[in-house]
Design a protein around this motif. Structure first.
Motif, short mmCIF file in Angstrom:
data_model
loop_
_atom_site.label_atom_id
_atom_site.label_comp_id
_atom_site.label_asym_id
_atom_site.label_seq_id
_atom_site.Cartn_x
_atom_site.Cartn_y
_atom_site.Cartn_z
N GLY A 1 15.64 -6.39 2.10
CA GLY A 1 16.67 -7.25 2.60
C GLY A 1 16.36 -6.29 4.60
O GLY A 1 17.62 -7.33 5.68
N ASN A 2 16.27 -5.35 4.24
CA ASN A 2 16.45 -4.59 5.73
C ASN A 2 15.42 -4.74 7.01
O ASN A 2 15.40 -3.85 7.48
N ARG A 3 15.41 -6.20 7.48
CA ARG A 3 14.17 -6.36 8.12
C ARG A 3 14.29 -5.61 8.94
O ARG A 3 12.86 -5.84 9.53
N SER A 4 15.42 -5.15 10.10
CA SER A 4 14.77 -4.73 11.38
C SER A 4 14.29 -3.01 11.18
O SER A 4 13.35 -3.01 11.41
N ALA A 5 14.89 -2.43 10.06
CA ALA A 5 14.26 -1.01 9.62
C ALA A 5 12.70 -1.54 9.24
O ALA A 5 12.35 -0.26 9.78
N ILE A 6 12.82 -2.01 8.16
CA ILE A 6 11.55 -2.20 8.29
C ILE A 6 10.52 -2.77 9.47
O ILE A 6 9.20 -2.21 10.12
N THR A 7 10.76 -3.36 10.57
CA THR A 7 10.08 -3.23 11.72
C THR A 7 10.29 -2.66 12.26
O THR A 7 8.45 -1.99 12.65
N LEU A 8 11.05 -1.79 12.52
CA LEU A 8 10.87 -0.38 12.95
C LEU A 8 9.51 0.86 12.13
O LEU A 8 8.99 1.62 13.59
N TYR A 9 9.98 1.01 11.18
CA TYR A 9 8.73 1.59 9.98
C TYR A 9 7.57 1.99 9.99
O TYR A 9 7.04 1.78 10.16
N GLU A 10 7.53 0.38 10.26
CA GLU A 10 5.46 -0.05 10.60
C GLU A 10 5.77 -0.50 12.18
O GLU A 10 4.37 -0.27 12.33
N ARG A 11 6.38 -0.80 13.01
CA ARG A 11 5.82 -0.84 14.68
C ARG A 11 5.44 1.05 15.03
O ARG A 11 4.82 1.18 15.29
N ILE A 12 6.22 1.98 14.25
CA ILE A 12 5.85 3.33 14.38
C ILE A 12 4.75 4.11 13.56
O ILE A 12 4.89 5.46 13.32
N GLY A 13 4.52 2.79 12.24
CA GLY A 13 3.14 3.13 11.77
C GLY A 13 3.29 3.71 10.47
O GLY A 13 2.38 4.39 9.28
N PHE A 14 4.87 3.71 9.40
CA PHE A 14 4.58 2.91 7.40
C PHE A 14 3.89 1.79 7.26
O PHE A 14 4.25 1.38 8.26
N ALA A 15 3.53 2.23 6.29
CA ALA A 15 2.81 0.88 5.60
C ALA A 15 3.12 1.48 4.35
O ALA A 15 3.54 2.57 3.93
N GLY A 16 3.11 0.04 3.04
CA GLY A 16 2.83 0.05 2.12
C GLY A 16 2.76 1.06 1.79
O GLY A 16 1.23 1.03 1.98
N TYR A 17 2.91 1.62 0.31
CA TYR A 17 1.73 2.77 -0.36
C TYR A 17 0.92 2.27 -1.30
O TYR A 17 1.71 1.20 -2.73
N GLN A 18 -0.42 2.08 -1.35
CA GLN A 18 -1.42 2.17 -2.68
C GLN A 18 -2.30 2.63 -3.11
O GLN A 18 -2.91 3.47 -1.48
N LEU A 19 -2.88 3.21 -3.60
CA LEU A 19 -4.29 3.83 -3.70
C LEU A 19 -5.39 2.72 -4.12
O LEU A 19 -6.64 3.08 -3.39
N ASP A 20 -5.48 1.62 -5.12
CA ASP A 20 -6.35 0.88 -5.59
C ASP A 20 -5.18 -0.53 -5.46
O ASP A 20 -4.65 -0.74 -6.11
N PRO A 21 -6.37 -1.60 -4.37
CA PRO A 21 -5.18 -2.87 -4.37
C PRO A 21 -5.21 -3.35 -5.32
O PRO A 21 -4.77 -3.97 -5.82
N ALA A 22 -6.08 -3.22 -6.81
CA ALA A 22 -6.16 -3.37 -8.33
C ALA A 22 -4.95 -3.44 -8.92
O ALA A 22 -4.19 -3.92 -9.44
N MET A 23 -4.67 -2.14 -8.98
CA MET A 23 -3.65 -1.91 -8.97
C MET A 23 -1.94 -1.99 -8.56
O MET A 23 -1.29 -1.79 -8.99
N GLY A 24 -2.18 -2.59 -7.51
CA GLY A 24 -0.67 -2.96 -6.66
C GLY A 24 0.20 -1.96 -5.69
O GLY A 24 -0.59 -1.30 -5.93
N SER A 25 1.52 -2.26 -5.20
CA SER A 25 1.85 -1.37 -4.32
C SER A 25 3.36 -0.54 -5.31
O SER A 25 2.86 -1.06 -6.39
N ALA A 26 3.14 0.45 -4.62
CA ALA A 26 3.66 1.31 -5.49
C ALA A 26 5.48 0.90 -5.45
O ALA A 26 6.08 0.10 -4.47
N GLN A 27 6.09 1.50 -6.16
CA GLN A 27 7.30 1.12 -6.61
C GLN A 27 8.12 1.80 -6.62
O GLN A 27 8.20 2.80 -7.17
N PHE A 28 9.23 2.16 -6.20
CA PHE A 28 10.51 3.54 -5.68
C PHE A 28 11.28 3.11 -7.25
O PHE A 28 11.78 1.80 -6.90
N LEU A 29 11.48 3.72 -7.67
CA LEU A 29 12.59 3.52 -9.08
C LEU A 29 13.15 4.49 -9.51
O LEU A 29 12.84 5.63 -8.90
#
Length: 167
Positions: A134-162
């Motif tokens: 829900g922190n869209r402004s932070a996500i926008t910042l992070y994506e703008r400076i080069g951060f992206a979701g983490y995945q090794l293989d698209p078939a396995m999906g994105s990593a989740q933080f637990l």
């Protein structure tokens, strides 16, 4: 909006032994903790009194501060980890704080640029961070400076933080 170039903003490596830096770190982290994005509760007395000493005791920890004149307005706390796949250090961006009065002025981007420089000095292969969906402004910042979701293989999906709290 204020012109960021006109601001007396200063971004620096935090010195845990410098009283003004120590006070700024606790003040800013407490402000973040009280914010809905930080859980909405103030730091405990234990955390307020021990935080800086505990960070200083850990060589893998470092922080970046932003000041508008003498007023602390931003903080990033980082913890060095290790990537077994790359066999190199990584840096986890653990807390990113920008006071509401200074959001939208690229304070976060400036602090994270210094974090990136410091991570490179440590030989880190990557930066990691977590952010609430829900922190869209932070996500926008992070994506703008080069951060992206983490995945090794698209078939396995994105990593989740637990998490699992330990008593």
């Amino acid at each position: 909006m204020t012109d960021p170039a006109a601001s007396p903003l200063r971004v620096c490596r935090a010195d845990y032994h410098h009283p003004a830096h120590a006070d700024a770190l606790v003040f800013l982290l407490d402000a973040y903790a009280r914010d809905v994005a930080g859980g909405g509760q103030p730091l405990s007395d234990f955390a307020r009194t021990r935080l800086v000493a505990e960070l200083a005791a850990r060589p893998q920890a470092f922080s970046v501060l932003a000041f508008d004149g003498t007023q602390p307005v931003g903080l990033v706390n980082c913890i060095e980890g290790f990537s077994t796949f790359a066999c190199r250090p990584l840096v986890n961006v653990h807390d990113v704080v920008v006071l509401a009065s200074h959001r939208g002025r690229r304070v976060g981007a400036q602090m994270l640029a210094l974090v990136e420089d410091m991570a490179r000095e440590r030989g880190a292969c990557k930066l990691t961070l977590e952010v609430l969906q829900g922190n869209r402004s932070a996500i926008t910042l992070y994506e703008r400076i080069g951060f992206a979701g983490y995945q090794l293989d698209p078939a396995m999906g994105s990593a989740q933080f637990l998490q699992k709290w330990l008593a």
